[in-house]
Design an enzyme around this catalytic site. Structure first.
Site, short mmCIF file in Angstrom:
data_model
loop_
_atom_site.label_atom_id
_atom_site.label_comp_id
_atom_site.label_asym_id
_atom_site.label_seq_id
_atom_site.Cartn_x
_atom_site.Cartn_y
_atom_site.Cartn_z
N GLU A 126 49.49 56.18 68.69
CA GLU A 126 47.68 55.72 67.82
C GLU A 126 47.28 56.40 69.34
O GLU A 126 47.15 56.56 70.32
CB GLU A 126 47.06 54.04 68.29
CG GLU A 126 46.81 53.34 68.25
CD GLU A 126 47.56 53.52 67.33
OE1 GLU A 126 45.89 54.06 66.16
OE2 GLU A 126 48.15 52.11 66.35
N THR A 184 46.14 59.53 68.55
CA THR A 184 46.81 60.85 68.89
C THR A 184 46.43 61.93 67.85
O THR A 184 46.60 62.78 68.19
CB THR A 184 48.75 60.93 68.73
OG1 THR A 184 48.64 60.29 67.69
CG2 THR A 184 48.98 60.17 69.96
N SER A 244 30.00 45.79 44.34
CA SER A 244 31.28 45.50 45.51
C SER A 244 31.35 44.34 44.71
O SER A 244 29.95 43.63 44.93
CB SER A 244 31.07 45.75 46.38
OG SER A 244 32.10 45.56 46.97
N GLY A 285 36.93 44.24 58.34
CA GLY A 285 36.73 44.31 60.06
C GLY A 285 37.93 44.14 60.07
O GLY A 285 37.63 44.44 62.02
N SER A 319 42.14 49.92 57.54
CA SER A 319 41.72 51.43 57.38
C SER A 319 40.83 50.68 55.95
O SER A 319 40.87 51.50 54.76
CB SER A 319 42.41 52.71 56.93
OG SER A 319 42.34 52.34 58.01
N SER A 320 39.79 49.88 56.10
CA SER A 320 39.41 49.86 54.43
C SER A 320 38.55 50.85 53.60
O SER A 320 38.19 51.16 53.13
CB SER A 320 38.44 48.50 54.20
OG SER A 320 37.55 48.56 55.39
N SER A 321 37.48 51.31 54.80
CA SER A 321 37.11 52.56 54.39
C SER A 321 37.53 53.42 54.34
O SER A 321 37.43 54.59 53.17
CB SER A 321 35.68 52.69 55.39
OG SER A 321 36.41 52.73 56.66
N ASP A 333 44.20 58.27 58.85
CA ASP A 333 44.04 56.72 57.76
C ASP A 333 44.19 56.88 56.18
O ASP A 333 44.64 57.02 55.95
CB ASP A 333 42.59 55.99 58.39
CG ASP A 333 42.56 55.32 59.83
OD1 ASP A 333 43.29 55.51 60.42
OD2 ASP A 333 41.27 55.02 60.57
#
Ligand code: GLA
Length: 388
Positions: free
Chosen positions: A33, A35, A67, A124, A128-130, A174
């Site tokens: 993490e 890294t 959406s 949120g 990693s939704s974005s 991600d």
């Protein structure tokens, strides 16, 4: 579910024409993490949760974006001749950013598209939704316009969109996990070279359980950038005495030998995390390959400790979840996952302890924090692509 989305697509954009369906997953990082912008290793896997896109060609030069999750925004019209980031554009800045990043590389969109988006990654949550929306847009554009790009290119294009269109200075993890995921495998990625291998995650008597703290502290972006800057400065200080390109080039021993060249205690702690966490990720993958899941779990716990005290990206709610988890019988390891300051923990829990984990941690968290946590017993899925 896809059929329902197609029905909503026709209701939103009108009947007729051929639609195509695509999917890009979210990710959970098992270890490694903070890294990925320090030239180290990460070990994420794609989830079966993610973002769906239903797509139909248009003859004009409009992108019409809708959406299901953010229904209040309605359909957003974007001209392909005016791809700029705006605050009003809300979520559509992510797909727009990907169009922008493709065009920058000379890949031109020759016509518009109607696109319906639906995601089942909890909002949120730091899963990693974005990134999944960016990678989804990448596969839509590659497939629709025949762009000659690899899935790794799509990850890099997504990261470029995130860094330079959406202004979030994230690493590659991600987008890479979303693009390159493989069912039942985690990805051991060297973020310095982008060399990667898949490692089967065989847990015959355990599950991966994600716990969502349902908090997201607002300092996420600024603190993330502060950590990056602190590590960059520490790297420069170290480079005055040792020939390295990234913090990921250092072993723990080398770090201990040279750490006093870092002239500030905070920066020393940040760099220590980056170096040790990279080695932990390498050791964890070896442990997994040797079926030493207990060792893997201990490294996860050590990772959390380091993120909590040295890198300081945890928060009270997450520490409560991790402390509860690590104290429970049947929990092999537990740590914060993702960028930090809220979001989720990831735990490896023996099958026969999962029910008690959800019940007891759920109850204790509610009592201590005042709102409920959410639990997802997850499967590792494939990377992004077109669905049949
Ligand atoms: C966020 C970023 C990633 C990575 C993690 C921390 O998820 O988007 O690039 O830096 O934080 O490991």
């Amino acid at each position: 579910m896809v059929e329902k989305l197609i029905k909503t697509f026709y209701e939103t954009f009108g009947e007729g024409g051929h639609v195509r369906t695509y999917f890009a997953p979210g990710r959970v990082n098992l270890i490694g993490e903070h890294t990925d912008y320090n030239g180290g290793h990460v070990f994420p896997c794609a989830l079966t949760l993610g973002t769906y896109g239903i797509v139909r060609d248009r003859e004009d030069r409009m992108l019409r974006l809708y959406s299901v999750n953010i229904d209040s925004v309605g359909v957003v019209d974007v001209s392909l001749d005016e791809i700029v980031a705006t605050t009003e554009a809300s979520w559509t800045n992510y797909p727009k950013g990907v169009v922008w990043a493709f065009e920058k590389r000379g890949f031109k969109l020759t016509h518009g598209l109607d696109i319906l988006i639906y995601g089942d990654i909890p909002n949120g949550s730091g899963l990693s939704s974005s990134a999944s929306l960016e990678v989804l847009t990448g596969v839509i554009l590659k497939d629709t316009f025949g762009f000659d790009v690899s899935m790794v290119d799509i990850a890099l294009i997504g990261q470029d969109a995130e860094n330079n269109f959406n202004g979030c200075n994230c690493g590659i993890m991600d987008q890479f996990a979303s693009a390159m995921g493989k069912k039942d495998n985690a990805i051991f990625l060297d973020t310095n070279t982008l060399n990667y291998t898949y490692a089967p995650v065989k847990l015959p008597d355990a599950k991966i359980v994600i716990t969502n703290s349902k908090v997201k502290h607002s300092l996420v972006n600024s603190a993330y950038n502060d950590r990056r800057n602190e590590c960059e400065t520490a790297l420069k200080e170290l480079q005055s005495v040792v020939d390295i390109k990234t913090l990921g080039d250092l072993t723990e021993e080398q770090f201990e030998e040279h750490k006093d060249t870092i002239k500030n205690e905070i920066r020393q702690k940040r760099a220590k995390h980056a170096v040790y966490e990279n080695q932990r990720a390498i050791n964890a993958v070896e442990a997994l390959k040797a079926n030493d899941i207990e060792k893997f779990g201990k490294l996860m716990n050590a990772s959390h400790e380091s993120l909590r005290y040295d890198y300081e990206v945890s928060c009270e709610e997450i520490d409560i979840l991790v402390d509860l988890a690590q104290a429970m019988p049947g929990v092999i390891g537990s740590r914060i996952t993702g960028g930090g300051f809220g979001g989720c923990t990831v735990s490896i829990v023996k099958n026969d302890a999962v029910d008690a984990f959800v019940r007891e941690i759920g109850k204790a968290y509610l009592e201590k924090v005042g709102h409920e946590a959410e639990f997802y017993v997850v499967d590792i899925g494939d990377g992004a692509g077109k669905l049949d």
